[in-house]
Scaffold this motif. Structure first.
Motif, PDB file in Angstrom:
ATOM      1  N   SER A  37       8.874 -23.213 -29.481  1.00 24.00           N
ATOM      2  CA  SER A  37       7.974 -24.330 -29.757  1.00 24.00           C
ATOM      3  C   SER A  37       6.684 -24.225 -28.954  1.00 24.00           C
ATOM      4  CB  SER A  37       8.668 -25.661 -29.459  1.00 24.00           C
ATOM      5  OG  SER A  37       9.037 -25.736 -28.099  1.00 24.00           O
ATOM      6  N   LYS A  79      11.761 -29.209 -27.333  1.00 23.88           N
ATOM      7  CA  LYS A  79      10.419 -28.751 -27.671  1.00 23.88           C
ATOM      8  C   LYS A  79       9.607 -28.632 -26.383  1.00 23.88           C
ATOM      9  CE  LYS A  79      10.585 -30.928 -32.240  1.00 23.88           C
ATOM     10  NZ  LYS A  79       9.924 -31.854 -33.194  1.00 23.88           N
ATOM     11  N   ARG A 196       7.583 -26.466 -34.044  1.00 22.09           N
ATOM     12  CA  ARG A 196       8.864 -25.907 -33.609  1.00 22.09           C
ATOM     13  C   ARG A 196       9.471 -25.049 -34.711  1.00 22.09           C
ATOM     14  NH1 ARG A 196      13.722 -26.429 -35.925  1.00 22.09           N
ATOM     15  NH2 ARG A 196      14.414 -28.523 -35.363  1.00 22.09           N
TER      16      ARG A 196
END
Length: 208
Positions: A37, A79, A196
């Protein structure tokens, strides 16, 4: 003519039975996956360095036909981004740090099944993410207050389901999420969105 008519009835029966196996079927699943991410600035091609993480998810999928279904998931989703900086109240700045943002993500997606046996699928739809924690990894500093508590975006993925028994399948999946809301809760300045990508493996159990 009678033989042709009989053969047609038999064929129609087999087709209807095969089709009916998909209609109104529900599949429940669980998966684990690797996440990569980063964040991207709105309206530019500029993005941060990436970081690695993982996700854990559960899903439920309802089939309308052998081609179309709707799927909902609940995912613990890591993330963040790498090589950022952190400003402290005393005026000092820590550079080259990684940020980890943990979300509970809830996508609701349409699934299109394709291939001869309909084992391949594409899924697409919106998601909502709810921030559970945020920290700078090198010092463990809690930075949750700097971020919006919700994250909205679009989810798109492709995968394949492989039967292992009458009611059980394993699946392999590539899944991508692109945010449309600002990651930060600051009122001014540029805005940034989460991006992501993940590679997932999981198991599915069907019932009717």
């Amino acid at each position: 003519m009678k033989k042709i008519f009989t053969a047609l009835l038999i064929f129609t029966g087999f087709y209807t039975a095969s089709f009916a196996q998909k209609i109104n079927k529900v599949e429940f699943g669980a998966n684990v996956g690797y996440n990569g991410s980063y964040i991207q600035q709105t309206g530019t091609i500029s993005n941060s360095d990436g970081v690695s993480g993982f996700n854990l998810g559960v899903s439920a999928e309802y089939y309308f036909s052998d081609r179309w279904s709707i799927k909902g998931k609940v995912i613990y989703d890591q993330k963040g981004w790498g090589n950022g900086f952190l400003d402290f109240p005393d005026g000092t700045t820590l550079e080259g740090v990684n940020f980890q943002l943990n979300y509970i993500t809830v996508p609701v997606m349409a699934n299109w099944h394709f291939g001869r046996t309909r084992n391949w699928y594409l899924h697409f739809g919106p998601y909502a993410g709810f921030l559970t924690s945020a920290k700078e990894n090198s010092t463990g500093t809690d930075v949750k207050a700097a971020f919006n508590s919700t994250d909205f975006g679009l989810d798109l993925g492709i995968g394949i389901k492989i039967p292992v028994s009458d009611n059980t399948k394993i699946f392999f999946e590539y899944d991508g999420q692109g945010g449309v809301s600002n990651v930060f809760n600051s009122g001014g300045g540029p805005t940034f969105q989460n991006t992501r990508e993940s590679i997932n493996i999981g198991v599915l159990f069907s019932m009717k």
